[in-house]
Design an enzyme around this catalytic site. Structure first.
Site, PDB file in Angstrom:
ATOM      1  N   ARG A  24      41.284  -8.018  17.193  1.00 40.66           N
ATOM      2  CA  ARG A  24      40.506  -9.222  16.854  1.00 40.66           C
ATOM      3  C   ARG A  24      40.463  -9.459  15.348  1.00 40.66           C
ATOM      4  O   ARG A  24      39.440  -9.892  14.815  1.00 40.66           O
ATOM      5  CB  ARG A  24      39.059  -9.109  17.382  1.00 40.66           C
ATOM      6  CG  ARG A  24      38.935  -9.101  18.893  1.00 40.66           C
ATOM      7  CD  ARG A  24      39.124 -10.503  19.449  1.00 40.66           C
ATOM      8  NE  ARG A  24      38.915 -10.547  20.885  1.00 40.66           N
ATOM      9  CZ  ARG A  24      37.778 -10.901  21.477  1.00 40.66           C
ATOM     10  NH1 ARG A  24      36.744 -11.251  20.747  1.00 40.66           N
ATOM     11  NH2 ARG A  24      37.696 -10.921  22.774  1.00 40.66           N
ATOM     12  N   ARG A  28      35.842 -14.704  13.833  1.00 36.17           N
ATOM     13  CA  ARG A  28      34.633 -15.267  13.239  1.00 36.17           C
ATOM     14  C   ARG A  28      34.097 -14.557  12.012  1.00 36.17           C
ATOM     15  O   ARG A  28      33.292 -15.113  11.279  1.00 36.17           O
ATOM     16  CB  ARG A  28      33.537 -15.357  14.306  1.00 36.17           C
ATOM     17  CG  ARG A  28      33.765 -16.504  15.267  1.00 36.17           C
ATOM     18  CD  ARG A  28      32.850 -16.436  16.459  1.00 36.17           C
ATOM     19  NE  ARG A  28      33.229 -15.304  17.299  1.00 36.17           N
ATOM     20  CZ  ARG A  28      32.633 -14.988  18.442  1.00 36.17           C
ATOM     21  NH1 ARG A  28      31.612 -15.703  18.868  1.00 36.17           N
ATOM     22  NH2 ARG A  28      33.045 -13.960  19.143  1.00 36.17           N
ATOM     23  N   ARG A  37      37.218 -23.593  13.130  1.00 34.17           N
ATOM     24  CA  ARG A  37      36.479 -23.722  14.391  1.00 34.17           C
ATOM     25  C   ARG A  37      35.398 -24.805  14.346  1.00 34.17           C
ATOM     26  O   ARG A  37      34.926 -25.254  15.383  1.00 34.17           O
ATOM     27  CB  ARG A  37      35.888 -22.364  14.782  1.00 34.17           C
ATOM     28  CG  ARG A  37      36.867 -21.461  15.474  1.00 34.17           C
ATOM     29  CD  ARG A  37      37.094 -21.874  16.935  1.00 34.17           C
ATOM     30  NE  ARG A  37      35.962 -21.450  17.742  1.00 34.17           N
ATOM     31  CZ  ARG A  37      35.045 -22.251  18.248  1.00 34.17           C
ATOM     32  NH1 ARG A  37      35.122 -23.549  18.050  1.00 34.17           N
ATOM     33  NH2 ARG A  37      34.058 -21.782  18.967  1.00 34.17           N
ATOM     34  N   ASP A  73      44.262 -16.058  23.688  1.00 35.76           N
ATOM     35  CA  ASP A  73      43.270 -15.271  24.425  1.00 35.76           C
ATOM     36  C   ASP A  73      43.899 -14.756  25.712  1.00 35.76           C
ATOM     37  O   ASP A  73      44.765 -15.427  26.278  1.00 35.76           O
ATOM     38  CB  ASP A  73      42.021 -16.105  24.745  1.00 35.76           C
ATOM     39  CG  ASP A  73      40.862 -15.201  25.134  1.00 35.76           C
ATOM     40  OD1 ASP A  73      40.155 -14.720  24.230  1.00 35.76           O
ATOM     41  OD2 ASP A  73      40.691 -14.947  26.345  1.00 35.76           O
ATOM     42  N   TYR A 148      37.771 -11.040  35.314  1.00 34.52           N
ATOM     43  CA  TYR A 148      37.374 -12.402  34.927  1.00 34.52           C
ATOM     44  C   TYR A 148      37.591 -13.386  36.067  1.00 34.52           C
ATOM     45  O   TYR A 148      36.761 -14.252  36.325  1.00 34.52           O
ATOM     46  CB  TYR A 148      38.124 -12.852  33.668  1.00 34.52           C
ATOM     47  CG  TYR A 148      37.579 -12.182  32.427  1.00 34.52           C
ATOM     48  CD1 TYR A 148      36.389 -12.620  31.848  1.00 34.52           C
ATOM     49  CD2 TYR A 148      38.216 -11.091  31.864  1.00 34.52           C
ATOM     50  CE1 TYR A 148      35.866 -11.997  30.729  1.00 34.52           C
ATOM     51  CE2 TYR A 148      37.692 -10.456  30.739  1.00 34.52           C
ATOM     52  CZ  TYR A 148      36.523 -10.912  30.185  1.00 34.52           C
ATOM     53  OH  TYR A 148      35.995 -10.288  29.084  1.00 34.52           O
TER      54      TYR A 148
HETATM   55  O1  CP3 Z   1      43.080  -9.903  17.988  1.00 34.48           O
HETATM   56  C1  CP3 Z   1      43.258 -11.045  17.508  1.00 34.48           C
HETATM   57  O2  CP3 Z   1      42.930 -11.357  16.372  1.00 34.48           O
HETATM   58  C2  CP3 Z   1      44.002 -12.055  18.363  1.00 34.48           C
HETATM   59  C3  CP3 Z   1      43.222 -12.951  19.155  1.00 34.48           C
HETATM   60  C4  CP3 Z   1      42.470 -12.492  20.413  1.00 34.48           C
HETATM   61  C5  CP3 Z   1      41.298 -13.151  20.863  1.00 34.48           C
HETATM   62  N1  CP3 Z   1      40.950 -12.620  22.079  1.00 34.48           N
HETATM   63  C6  CP3 Z   1      40.615 -14.253  20.167  1.00 34.48           C
HETATM   64  C7  CP3 Z   1      39.257 -14.659  20.567  1.00 34.48           C
HETATM   65  C8  CP3 Z   1      42.779 -11.501  21.342  1.00 34.48           C
HETATM   66  C9  CP3 Z   1      43.896 -10.466  21.300  1.00 34.48           C
HETATM   67  C10 CP3 Z   1      41.816 -11.608  22.391  1.00 34.48           C
HETATM   68  C11 CP3 Z   1      41.838 -10.756  23.588  1.00 34.48           C
HETATM   69  C12 CP3 Z   1      40.693 -10.801  24.522  1.00 34.48           C
HETATM   70  N2  CP3 Z   1      39.991 -11.875  24.972  1.00 34.48           N
HETATM   71  C13 CP3 Z   1      40.206  -9.663  25.217  1.00 34.48           C
HETATM   72  C14 CP3 Z   1      40.780  -8.282  25.094  1.00 34.48           C
HETATM   73  C15 CP3 Z   1      40.310  -7.620  23.854  1.00 34.48           C
HETATM   74  C16 CP3 Z   1      38.920  -7.083  23.920  1.00 34.48           C
HETATM   75  O3  CP3 Z   1      38.117  -7.497  23.065  1.00 34.48           O
HETATM   76  O4  CP3 Z   1      38.641  -6.254  24.786  1.00 34.48           O
HETATM   77  C17 CP3 Z   1      39.134 -10.075  26.028  1.00 34.48           C
HETATM   78  C18 CP3 Z   1      38.301  -9.198  26.932  1.00 34.48           C
HETATM   79  C19 CP3 Z   1      39.019 -11.487  25.878  1.00 34.48           C
HETATM   80  C20 CP3 Z   1      38.080 -12.391  26.588  1.00 34.48           C
HETATM   81  C21 CP3 Z   1      37.216 -13.105  25.634  1.00 34.48           C
HETATM   82  N3  CP3 Z   1      37.628 -14.142  24.820  1.00 34.48           N
HETATM   83  C22 CP3 Z   1      35.838 -12.882  25.366  1.00 34.48           C
HETATM   84  C23 CP3 Z   1      35.006 -11.814  26.043  1.00 34.48           C
HETATM   85  C24 CP3 Z   1      35.458 -13.811  24.381  1.00 34.48           C
HETATM   86  C25 CP3 Z   1      34.081 -14.039  23.818  1.00 34.48           C
HETATM   87  C26 CP3 Z   1      33.913 -13.148  22.654  1.00 34.48           C
HETATM   88  C27 CP3 Z   1      32.609 -13.348  21.923  1.00 34.48           C
HETATM   89  O5  CP3 Z   1      32.389 -12.484  21.089  1.00 34.48           O
HETATM   90  O6  CP3 Z   1      31.870 -14.286  22.171  1.00 34.48           O
HETATM   91  C28 CP3 Z   1      36.584 -14.574  24.024  1.00 34.48           C
HETATM   92  C29 CP3 Z   1      36.672 -15.632  22.997  1.00 34.48           C
HETATM   93  C30 CP3 Z   1      37.491 -15.304  21.801  1.00 34.48           C
HETATM   94  N4  CP3 Z   1      38.760 -14.786  21.843  1.00 34.48           N
HETATM   95  C31 CP3 Z   1      37.145 -15.532  20.431  1.00 34.48           C
HETATM   96  C32 CP3 Z   1      38.259 -15.148  19.653  1.00 34.48           C
HETATM   97  C33 CP3 Z   1      38.411 -15.226  18.167  1.00 34.48           C
HETATM   98  C34 CP3 Z   1      35.848 -16.162  19.924  1.00 34.48           C
HETATM   99  C35 CP3 Z   1      35.957 -17.635  20.154  1.00 34.48           C
HETATM  100  C36 CP3 Z   1      35.307 -18.496  19.105  1.00 34.48           C
HETATM  101  O7  CP3 Z   1      35.888 -18.701  18.006  1.00 34.48           O
HETATM  102  O8  CP3 Z   1      34.230 -19.047  19.381  1.00 34.48           O
END
Ligand code: CP3
Length: 347
Positions: A24, A28, A37, A73, A148
């Site tokens: 990640r 943010r 964003r 994502d 999911y």
């Molecule tokens: O790593 C990186 O920088 C690449 C981008 C990336 C994102 N999600 C961006 C994201 C990657 C590789 C993911 C993978 C992802 N997404 C996983 C596996 C990794 C892990 O953390 O276990 C999972 C479980 C998800 C599902 C997901 N997407 C969740 C649970 C959320 C909410 C997170 C939160 O903190 O609220 C997301 C949204 C998401 N994916 C964001 C980002 C930057 C936040 C979205 C925003 O900008 O509002």
């Protein structure tokens, strides 16, 4: 041209210092990301190659990580299988899969047709990177994707997913099998577009008993990896495959059957213990607790040293967090972390 440190470490070749990136790493905690964003939704960002490229590059340009990761994502391919996915920012799937009919209705998409923006983003990022560091593509592992699809979002107990898998394993395996097939073709298309490594995120594998981990998580992650490795694209450009099973400590003996080249390790186990149990077939990636980034610098430095000492002199360590960076992290600590890993790991 000298090979990238990150790719050398994935292949367990000796390196002059430990390569590092952060799960990640785009997101943010960076004001540059928040500024974008403000203008577009998260899904629009994922689906606009120029913007996905820009946010992928932000942490590379700012902190000097040794690898970039595609901005997207893990849930995006579920849309192309026929499920609606919203981000609030937590994911919400209003029409989850709960029975055999729901599973049988899931499509196996042609990734290039259904998600062209992902591959366009990969090509743009490769151009922007200009070979400075390699680009990692990724997908969710079948089990984590299934949580999911079945829960309709995040969960504490995962009771709906486990109930489906335990009470109707035939339907459960059909779901996981479809997800594995999608994962394989999706990763193959990412490699064809220019991804130089791919990571499978099994973020919720750690909720399973050891036997269930083998049956429902590892088996289908392996089948996705095998399908990828059997593809013509992979045979032409073989790339390292990373399998990150979050919470893997109870399953190390079972993980010795992983078809991946690199295993991700979270912070609940010492890297040295994990490596002793896994043997020297795999490179390891990890495993600093992301909350250590809230420590004062001296304490953080000591934790970095602990992780590096855990890897010892074994070839094939990639420094990473044990899970994603938290959005409230101070970016100056990230800079300090990158510089400290580079300094302390120099051979
Ligand atoms: O790593 C990186 O920088 C690449 C981008 C990336 C994102 N999600 C961006 C994201 C990657 C590789 C993911 C993978 C992802 N997404 C996983 C596996 C990794 C892990 O953390 O276990 C999972 C479980 C998800 C599902 C997901 N997407 C969740 C649970 C959320 C909410 C997170 C939160 O903190 O609220 C997301 C949204 C998401 N994916 C964001 C980002 C930057 C936040 C979205 C925003 O900008 O509002």
């Amino acid at each position: 041209m000298a090979e990238h440190l990150f790719l050398k470490a994935c292949r367990r070749e000796p390196v002059e210092r430990t390569p590092m990136w952060m799960m990640r790493q785009a997101g943010r905690y960076m004001h540059e990301y928040r500024a974008i964003r403000k203008k577009v939704s998260f899904l629009e960002l994922c689906k606009t190659p120029e913007l996905a490229c820009e946010v992928t590059m932000q942490p590379i340009n700012e902190f000097g990580f040794d690898a970039a990761i595609l901005f997207c994502d893990i849930l995006v391919p579920l849309e192309s299988m026929g499920l609606q996915v919203d981000f609030t920012p937590a994911p919400v799937l209003p029409n989850p899969v709960r029975d055999r009919a729901g599973v049988m209705a899931l499509k196996i998409p042609d990734p290039e047709q259904e998600m062209p923006y992902v591959f366009e983003a990969i090509r743009k990022i490769r151009t922007a990177l200009d070979n400075r560091v390699p680009l990692i593509g990724f997908a969710g592992a079948p089990f984590t994707m299934a949580t999911y699809a079945v829960e309709g979002g995040g969960s504490k107990s995962y009771e709906k997913t486990k109930s489906l898998l335990f009470s109707d394993p035939e339907t459960g395996h059909e779901l996981l099998d479809r997800l594995a097939r999608v994962t394989a073709v999706y990763l193959e298309a990412q490699v064809a577009a220019g991804a130089q490594c791919v990571q499978l995120f099994d973020s919720w594998a750690g909720i399973l008993s050891p036997g269930d981990f083998s049956e429902f998580a590892l088996r289908h992650a392996n089948s996705a990896i095998e399908m990828l490795k059997d593809s013509a694209t992979y045979k032409e450009s073989p790339v390292p495959v990373i399998y990150f099973a979050n919470g893997c400590a109870p399953y190390l003996q079972r993980l010795r059957e992983s078809k991946a080249d690199v295993l991700g390790v979270d912070w609940k186990i010492d890297l040295s213990t994990a490596w002793d149990a896994l043997g020297d077939k795999y490179a390891l990636q990890g495993n600093l607790d992301p909350t250590c980034l809230f420590m004062p610098e001296d304490a953080l430095r000591a934790r970095v040293k602990e992780v590096l000492d855990g890897a010892g002199n074994r070839p094939g360590h990639i420094f990473n967090l044990g899970h994603g960076i938290l959005p409230s992290t101070d970016r100056e600590r990230v800079r300090f972390l990158v510089n400290t890993v580079k300094e302390l790991s120099a051979r």
